[in-house]
Write a protein that holds these residues in place. Structure first.
Motif, PDB file in Angstrom:
ATOM      1  N   ALA A 170      60.523   1.162  37.480  1.00  0.00           N
ATOM      2  CA  ALA A 170      61.217   2.454  37.436  1.00  0.00           C
ATOM      3  C   ALA A 170      62.285   2.581  38.512  1.00  0.00           C
ATOM      4  O   ALA A 170      63.096   3.506  38.484  1.00  0.00           O
ATOM      5  N   VAL A 171      62.285   1.658  39.489  1.00  0.00           N
ATOM      6  CA  VAL A 171      63.199   1.776  40.627  1.00  0.00           C
ATOM      7  C   VAL A 171      64.578   1.253  40.236  1.00  0.00           C
ATOM      8  O   VAL A 171      64.900   0.082  40.441  1.00  0.00           O
ATOM      9  N   THR A 172      65.367   2.137  39.658  1.00  0.00           N
ATOM     10  CA  THR A 172      66.740   1.818  39.303  1.00  0.00           C
ATOM     11  C   THR A 172      67.646   2.920  39.825  1.00  0.00           C
ATOM     12  O   THR A 172      67.188   4.012  40.147  1.00  0.00           O
ATOM     13  N   GLY A 173      68.926   2.643  39.897  1.00  0.00           N
ATOM     14  CA  GLY A 173      69.880   3.648  40.363  1.00  0.00           C
ATOM     15  C   GLY A 173      70.887   3.046  41.317  1.00  0.00           C
ATOM     16  O   GLY A 173      70.619   2.045  41.982  1.00  0.00           O
ATOM     17  N   VAL A 174      72.048   3.674  41.383  1.00  0.00           N
ATOM     18  CA  VAL A 174      73.142   3.161  42.205  1.00  0.00           C
ATOM     19  C   VAL A 174      72.855   3.351  43.689  1.00  0.00           C
ATOM     20  O   VAL A 174      73.131   2.472  44.505  1.00  0.00           O
ATOM     21  N   THR A 175      72.299   4.501  44.036  1.00  0.00           N
ATOM     22  CA  THR A 175      72.073   4.807  45.447  1.00  0.00           C
ATOM     23  C   THR A 175      70.613   4.596  45.825  1.00  0.00           C
ATOM     24  O   THR A 175      69.709   4.659  44.983  1.00  0.00           O
ATOM     25  N   ARG A 176      70.388   4.385  47.118  1.00  0.00           N
ATOM     26  CA  ARG A 176      69.039   4.235  47.606  1.00  0.00           C
ATOM     27  C   ARG A 176      68.225   5.502  47.371  1.00  0.00           C
ATOM     28  O   ARG A 176      67.041   5.456  47.032  1.00  0.00           O
ATOM     29  N   GLU A 177      68.863   6.667  47.564  1.00  0.00           N
ATOM     30  CA  GLU A 177      68.183   7.947  47.381  1.00  0.00           C
ATOM     31  C   GLU A 177      67.689   8.098  45.943  1.00  0.00           C
ATOM     32  O   GLU A 177      66.576   8.585  45.704  1.00  0.00           O
ATOM     33  N   GLU A 178      68.516   7.674  44.981  1.00  0.00           N
ATOM     34  CA  GLU A 178      68.114   7.779  43.577  1.00  0.00           C
ATOM     35  C   GLU A 178      66.944   6.844  43.276  1.00  0.00           C
ATOM     36  O   GLU A 178      66.009   7.209  42.565  1.00  0.00           O
ATOM     37  N   ARG A 179      66.984   5.650  43.845  1.00  0.00           N
ATOM     38  CA  ARG A 179      65.890   4.701  43.616  1.00  0.00           C
ATOM     39  C   ARG A 179      64.581   5.222  44.210  1.00  0.00           C
ATOM     40  O   ARG A 179      63.521   5.105  43.596  1.00  0.00           O
ATOM     41  N   GLU A 180      64.670   5.814  45.404  1.00  0.00           N
ATOM     42  CA  GLU A 180      63.460   6.376  46.013  1.00  0.00           C
ATOM     43  C   GLU A 180      62.922   7.540  45.189  1.00  0.00           C
ATOM     44  O   GLU A 180      61.711   7.652  44.976  1.00  0.00           O
ATOM     45  N   ARG A 181      63.823   8.383  44.715  1.00  0.00           N
ATOM     46  CA  ARG A 181      63.395   9.538  43.904  1.00  0.00           C
ATOM     47  C   ARG A 181      62.663   9.070  42.656  1.00  0.00           C
ATOM     48  O   ARG A 181      61.613   9.617  42.287  1.00  0.00           O
ATOM     49  N   ARG A 182      63.183   8.043  41.997  1.00  0.00           N
ATOM     50  CA  ARG A 182      62.555   7.545  40.778  1.00  0.00           C
ATOM     51  C   ARG A 182      61.208   6.882  41.085  1.00  0.00           C
ATOM     52  O   ARG A 182      60.250   7.015  40.309  1.00  0.00           O
ATOM     53  N   ALA A 183      61.121   6.179  42.208  1.00  0.00           N
ATOM     54  CA  ALA A 183      59.850   5.557  42.579  1.00  0.00           C
ATOM     55  C   ALA A 183      58.782   6.618  42.813  1.00  0.00           C
ATOM     56  O   ALA A 183      57.644   6.493  42.327  1.00  0.00           O
ATOM     57  N   LEU A 184      59.134   7.662  43.558  1.00  0.00           N
ATOM     58  CA  LEU A 184      58.165   8.720  43.837  1.00  0.00           C
ATOM     59  C   LEU A 184      57.773   9.468  42.565  1.00  0.00           C
ATOM     60  O   LEU A 184      56.610   9.865  42.403  1.00  0.00           O
ATOM     61  N   ALA A 185      58.724   9.641  41.662  1.00  0.00           N
ATOM     62  CA  ALA A 185      58.409  10.292  40.384  1.00  0.00           C
ATOM     63  C   ALA A 185      57.418   9.441  39.592  1.00  0.00           C
ATOM     64  O   ALA A 185      56.487   9.971  38.958  1.00  0.00           O
ATOM     65  N   ALA A 186      57.596   8.133  39.633  1.00  0.00           N
ATOM     66  CA  ALA A 186      56.676   7.236  38.930  1.00  0.00           C
ATOM     67  C   ALA A 186      55.270   7.316  39.527  1.00  0.00           C
ATOM     68  O   ALA A 186      54.277   7.365  38.787  1.00  0.00           O
ATOM     69  N   TRP A 187      55.177   7.318  40.856  1.00  0.00           N
ATOM     70  CA  TRP A 187      53.856   7.460  41.482  1.00  0.00           C
ATOM     71  C   TRP A 187      53.208   8.779  41.088  1.00  0.00           C
ATOM     72  O   TRP A 187      51.997   8.839  40.828  1.00  0.00           O
TER      73      TRP A 187
END
Length: 202
Positions: A170-187
């Protein structure tokens, strides 16, 4: 001449060490190169030119190749540092499992190389790091499993391995912030609590 941290040799001095270079400078250069490689690979993928890594670290290419003779060595160094931090967090007394997952999640969001590792590296991978990556992946699983509390929702069967794979996917996205947001949403969707997302000791 004033020495700048992480920069002890210029391209024009290839093959020659300044008189003030030594083990401490070499260690600083290696740390700077690993940090730069993590950033460059995260921004541009594992095929990014190594010259970009040297520029980001502020060293000449001779220094880069002295530490990492090829791309495989650079990628392996990033992976090793990521895994080492997860192992340190998991091996520290008093650190909650949620906080270990926070360290893992930081590396997932920060490092494209680590995401590739936790996808277990496809069989068709041509980078030459597959066997090493699989070994490191096993180390991550072992560190997490040793720290996994009895009765935790991920303690049954392959739930831990599958959950980490799902979050990393799930960790995709252009920015680091977006990748972190998606990771936390997956958890959250998996019903798993995650502590502060930061590197170990950060």
């Amino acid at each position: 001449m004033t020495e700048h941290t992480g920069q002890t040799e210029h391209t024009g001095q290839e093959g020659r060490r300044p008189t003030n270079d030594g083990p401490k400078a070499a260690a600083r250069n290696r740390a700077a190169l690993v940090a730069a490689a993590r950033e460059i690979f995260s921004e541009h993928g594992l095929e990014a030119p190594l010259s970009a890594v040297a520029r980001r670290a502020g060293v000449g290419q001779a220094v880069l190749y002295r530490h990492f003779p090829d791309r495989t060595a650079a990628v392996a160094a990033v992976l090793e540092e990521n895994v080492r931090q997860v192992e340190q967090a998991a091996g520290t007394e008093g650190v909650a499992f949620a906080d270990v997952l926070g360290v893992l999640t930081w590396h997932l969001a920060e490092s494209a190389a680590f995401i590739g590792l936790l996808h277990a590296v496809r069989a068709g991978d041509r980078s030459g790091i597959r066997a090493h990556a699989l070994m490191l992946s096993a180390r991550v699983e072992s560190a997490l499993r040793r720290h996994l509390p009895v009765g935790h929702r991920l303690s049954t069967g392959e739930d831990l391995v599958l959950s980490v794979a799902m979050v990393s996917a799930a960790v995709t996205g252009v920015t680091r912030e977006e990748r972190e947001r998606r990771a936390l949403a997956a958890w959250r969707l998996l019903g798993v609590d995650v502590g502060a997302v930061r590197p170990y000791g950060g």
